[in-house]
Every structure is written in C-alpha cells, then in structure tokens.
Design a protein around this motif. Structure first.
Motif, mmCIF file in Angstrom:
data_model
loop_
_atom_site.group_PDB
_atom_site.id
_atom_site.type_symbol
_atom_site.label_atom_id
_atom_site.label_comp_id
_atom_site.label_asym_id
_atom_site.label_seq_id
_atom_site.Cartn_x
_atom_site.Cartn_y
_atom_site.Cartn_z
ATOM 1 N N HIS A 1 0.800 -1.223 0.000
ATOM 2 C CA HIS A 1 0.000 0.000 0.000
ATOM 3 C C HIS A 1 0.836 1.278 0.000
ATOM 4 O O HIS A 1 0.304 2.349 -0.313
ATOM 5 C CB HIS A 1 -0.943 0.012 1.212
ATOM 6 C CG HIS A 1 -2.020 -1.018 1.136
ATOM 7 N ND1 HIS A 1 -1.887 -2.296 1.653
ATOM 8 C CD2 HIS A 1 -3.261 -0.981 0.576
ATOM 9 C CE1 HIS A 1 -2.989 -2.979 1.436
ATOM 10 N NE2 HIS A 1 -3.829 -2.221 0.793
ATOM 11 N N PHE A 2 2.117 1.184 0.354
ATOM 12 C CA PHE A 2 2.965 2.376 0.370
ATOM 13 C C PHE A 2 4.295 2.067 -0.328
ATOM 14 O O PHE A 2 5.345 1.980 0.319
ATOM 15 C CB PHE A 2 3.220 2.856 1.809
ATOM 16 C CG PHE A 2 1.960 3.166 2.573
ATOM 17 C CD1 PHE A 2 1.211 4.294 2.282
ATOM 18 C CD2 PHE A 2 1.507 2.306 3.556
ATOM 19 C CE1 PHE A 2 0.051 4.575 2.974
ATOM 20 C CE2 PHE A 2 0.344 2.578 4.254
ATOM 21 C CZ PHE A 2 -0.395 3.713 3.961
ATOM 22 N N PRO A 3 4.252 1.878 -1.645
ATOM 23 C CA PRO A 3 5.488 1.538 -2.376
ATOM 24 C C PRO A 3 6.400 2.732 -2.615
ATOM 25 O O PRO A 3 7.558 2.555 -2.979
ATOM 26 C CB PRO A 3 4.948 0.982 -3.705
ATOM 27 C CG PRO A 3 3.649 1.701 -3.906
ATOM 28 C CD PRO A 3 3.076 1.896 -2.528
ATOM 29 N N ALA A 4 5.893 3.948 -2.441
ATOM 30 C CA ALA A 4 6.684 5.142 -2.743
ATOM 31 C C ALA A 4 7.683 5.428 -1.621
ATOM 32 O O ALA A 4 7.734 4.737 -0.595
ATOM 33 C CB ALA A 4 5.753 6.338 -2.961
ATOM 34 N N SER A 5 8.451 6.473 -1.792
ATOM 35 C CA SER A 5 9.426 6.901 -0.798
ATOM 36 C C SER A 5 8.704 7.557 0.375
ATOM 37 O O SER A 5 7.548 7.972 0.253
ATOM 38 C CB SER A 5 10.408 7.893 -1.419
ATOM 39 O OG SER A 5 9.730 9.066 -1.834
ATOM 40 N N PRO A 6 9.370 7.686 1.541
ATOM 41 C CA PRO A 6 8.713 8.330 2.692
ATOM 42 C C PRO A 6 8.230 9.741 2.394
ATOM 43 O O PRO A 6 7.160 10.147 2.854
ATOM 44 C CB PRO A 6 9.801 8.317 3.771
ATOM 45 C CG PRO A 6 10.703 7.201 3.389
ATOM 46 C CD PRO A 6 10.696 7.152 1.897
ATOM 47 N N ALA A 7 8.997 10.492 1.619
ATOM 48 C CA ALA A 7 8.601 11.870 1.315
ATOM 49 C C ALA A 7 7.293 11.930 0.538
ATOM 50 O O ALA A 7 6.509 12.875 0.692
ATOM 51 C CB ALA A 7 9.712 12.557 0.520
ATOM 52 N N GLU A 8 7.023 10.902 -0.288
ATOM 53 C CA GLU A 8 5.794 10.879 -1.076
ATOM 54 C C GLU A 8 4.659 10.175 -0.346
ATOM 55 O O GLU A 8 3.490 10.516 -0.523
ATOM 56 C CB GLU A 8 6.059 10.184 -2.415
ATOM 57 C CG GLU A 8 7.103 10.869 -3.279
ATOM 58 C CD GLU A 8 7.412 10.079 -4.531
ATOM 59 O OE1 GLU A 8 6.890 8.959 -4.672
ATOM 60 O OE2 GLU A 8 8.177 10.580 -5.379
ATOM 61 N N ALA A 9 4.977 9.161 0.463
ATOM 62 C CA ALA A 9 3.938 8.333 1.072
ATOM 63 C C ALA A 9 3.429 8.883 2.397
ATOM 64 O O ALA A 9 2.263 8.690 2.740
ATOM 65 C CB ALA A 9 4.455 6.902 1.282
ATOM 66 N N VAL A 10 4.281 9.568 3.157
ATOM 67 C CA VAL A 10 3.905 10.023 4.505
ATOM 68 C C VAL A 10 3.436 11.473 4.428
ATOM 69 O O VAL A 10 4.227 12.382 4.163
ATOM 70 C CB VAL A 10 5.087 9.895 5.478
ATOM 71 C CG1 VAL A 10 4.650 10.321 6.882
ATOM 72 C CG2 VAL A 10 5.610 8.469 5.497
ATOM 73 N N GLN A 11 2.161 11.691 4.674
ATOM 74 C CA GLN A 11 1.617 13.041 4.675
ATOM 75 C C GLN A 11 1.984 13.758 5.979
ATOM 76 O O GLN A 11 1.941 13.154 7.049
ATOM 77 C CB GLN A 11 0.098 13.001 4.522
ATOM 78 C CG GLN A 11 -0.383 12.301 3.266
ATOM 79 C CD GLN A 11 -1.895 12.177 3.217
ATOM 80 O OE1 GLN A 11 -2.606 12.749 4.040
ATOM 81 N NE2 GLN A 11 -2.397 11.420 2.254
ATOM 82 N N GLY A 12 2.326 15.024 5.884
ATOM 83 C CA GLY A 12 2.666 15.808 7.063
ATOM 84 C C GLY A 12 4.123 15.742 7.456
ATOM 85 O O GLY A 12 4.511 16.332 8.476
ATOM 86 N N PHE B 1 9.516 4.345 8.664
ATOM 87 C CA PHE B 1 8.811 3.940 7.444
ATOM 88 C C PHE B 1 9.514 2.734 6.805
ATOM 89 O O PHE B 1 8.861 1.777 6.367
ATOM 90 C CB PHE B 1 8.753 5.112 6.473
ATOM 91 C CG PHE B 1 8.030 4.808 5.191
ATOM 92 C CD1 PHE B 1 6.640 4.865 5.125
ATOM 93 C CD2 PHE B 1 8.724 4.460 4.043
ATOM 94 C CE1 PHE B 1 5.972 4.578 3.944
ATOM 95 C CE2 PHE B 1 8.063 4.177 2.860
ATOM 96 C CZ PHE B 1 6.682 4.234 2.810
ATOM 97 N N GLN B 2 10.847 2.764 6.766
ATOM 98 C CA GLN B 2 11.592 1.631 6.227
ATOM 99 C C GLN B 2 11.430 0.393 7.114
ATOM 100 O O GLN B 2 11.343 -0.732 6.613
ATOM 101 C CB GLN B 2 13.078 2.005 6.108
ATOM 102 C CG GLN B 2 13.358 3.192 5.201
ATOM 103 C CD GLN B 2 12.955 2.953 3.757
ATOM 104 O OE1 GLN B 2 12.940 1.818 3.299
ATOM 105 N NE2 GLN B 2 12.640 4.028 3.037
#
Length: 290
Positions: free
Chosen positions: A102-113, A129-130
């Motif tokens: 569900h969260f294949p993107a990087s932390p900067a793109e996947a984590v809002q805020g 996140f990793q």
C-alpha cells in the motif's frame, strides 16, 4: 396488464443501470493514507496498545480512503476516521508485506505531514517507514518538542521523577522500578511473526490460541496480534493471584495485568488485582499446532 408489466420492467432496468456505478465503486478495494503529526492533546489512544498518546508526541495515523468513481467524485462520501498509533506501535499495526503493497513510494511521497515536522525528527520518521516495510530496525521515538523547550526552573516530568527518587533513597525506601516497554529487537520479532501468521485463517489462529491457553475470542486482527506477540516473546504466565487466566501484557509499559475471569459457579464476572511486584513472572515457549 401489458402496460403495467412494461412499467415494472422499465423501473428495474433503470434501477440496475443507475446502481452500476455505485456497485462498481463499492467493489473497488480501498486505498490507504499514512500521515504523521504531533499529538495536539493527550486524549487520543493508540489503536494498537490502547494506551494514551501524550501531548506533542510524534504520532502516525492510518486512514482508509473511499474509492472514487470515473468522474472523480467519491460515491459513498465516507472516509474512515484516522486511527492514530504511537511511533513505536506503527510497525505492529500491519505486516511488512502490507506496508510494501500500500505504500510503495518513498517516505517523502507516502507520509503526509512529514514536511510539517521539525527537521531533526524527519530522519527518525523515514527510518520507521523503512522498518514498517521490513527494510531496517525500528528506531527510537523522537523526543516531544515541548520536552526540549521546558526550562527556566519549570517542573518537568523528569525533574519531578528525580525528586521522588531522591526522596525515596533518603528515606531508605528502594526507588520505584521503571516500567520498560518493548525493545526494538522485540518489536522486530513481533512484526516478523505477524507477517508469518497473517496468511492463516481466523479459525487456525483460534486453534493456536487454544493450544497455548489464550482467549479465542475477537476479530482476526485481534487474534493475529495476540498470536504474533506470544510467538515472538512467549506465552504470558497464568495470573498467580486468581490462577484462572493468562496475564495480559502491555507493550507500552512492559507490565502485566489480570483481565479477570467469569466464575461459572457464581455466574458473575470477577475482577482480579493481578500479580504483585514481587511475583516472578516467566513466559512459556509458544506451541505450534501438531
């Protein structure tokens, strides 16, 4: 009669055509959003360990987003409320495979805020996140912003605890033992066990609970959490006070408590104070199905 039959037929055809977009949107699996923020108060409870999230702590929220139709408008206009978690409880909320899906993107793109956090707190969030994706260890939780700014003679929790400890030592009493939560290694072991058990049906998880003397009630996610913890850490001991049920372990404090039991003779639920501080509590090895 023929006109009436045609009217009824036209009504059902029109109803089926109108409901197709809604049924299609309901059939679509929900997508998920992950957000991070500082806790605005101490009222919210962690959905994983059920303990309160203190004010100004870094917390993570999981939210299921309703699917959108072809025209871009959400059909059911319902968004699931955000489920907040402690920093260290997030990896145990789901398995590593689920986070990767569900969260294949990087932390900067996947984590809002993430951009709204202090710069010194962002690396810890990216490391967590990793870790949720099974790509590294769980980092320690960053300190709350309010803790670093407290000073000028203000009574902080750390200062108050230090005064209580000094007073207890001066009076000859042993200082209170600090309750410890899970270590990063234990959290990683639970996350691995949860990933291994996530493919099993609820009935199998119930049988595993039965073999190990654990409660069999609850939803699949509750059974999965119960089995994963005991497989990684061992099965909690039976309450030494009532000798009826297994003790319940709190991941946030590292302490045990007795959930109470139903007395079949008196037909009432009886509460129990649980173990004393002097009781020696040891977990037993996890038993697999034969």
């Amino acid at each position: 009669t023929t006109c009436s039959q045609l009217s009824v037929f036209s009504f059902f055809v029109d109803h089926r055509l109108r409901s197709r977009p809604l049924l299609a949107s309901l059939a679509m699996p929900p997508s998920f959003a992950l957000e991070v923020a500082y806790s605005k108060s101490a009222r919210a409870a962690c959905k994983q360990c059920k303990a309160k999230i203190e004010k100004d702590e870094v917390r993570f929220g999981l939210k299921a987003k309703a699917p959108e139709g072809d025209d871009g408008a959400e059909k059911n206009h319902i968004l699931e409320a955000v489920k907040w978690h402690h920093f260290s409880c997030l990896p145990r909320a789901r398995g590593a495979a689920w986070f990767k899906k569900h969260f294949p993107a990087s932390p900067a793109e996947a984590v809002q805020g993430l951009d709204a956090l202090r710069e010194e707190h962002r690396p810890a969030v990216e490391s967590l996140f990793q870790a949720c994706r099974g790509e590294g260890p769980v980092p320690p939780a960053p300190a709350a912003p309010g803790a670093a700014s407290a000073g000028d003679g203000a009574e902080t929790p750390a200062k108050t605890a230090g005064k209580r400890k000094a007073k207890a030592e001066a009076e000859g009493a042993p200082p209170a033992k600090k309750a410890l939560g899970l270590t990063p290694a234990q959290q990683a072991a639970i996350a691995l066990a949860k990933e291994q058990l996530s493919c099993k049906a609820a009935g199998i998880l119930q049988e595993l609970c039965k073999v190990n003397g654990l409660p069999k009630s609850g939803r699949k996610d509750e059974l999965l959490e119960r089995c994963a913890e005991c497989k990684a850490l061992g099965v909690p001991p039976t309450c030494p006070r009532c000798e009826k049920v297994k003790l319940k372990f709190s991941a946030s404090t590292g302490t045990y408590s007795c959930p109470g039991h139903f007395d079949a003779d008196d037909k009432v639920f009886k509460r129990c104070k649980g173990p004393d501080a002097a009781d020696e509590l040891k977990r037993t090895p996890w038993q697999e199905l034969k």
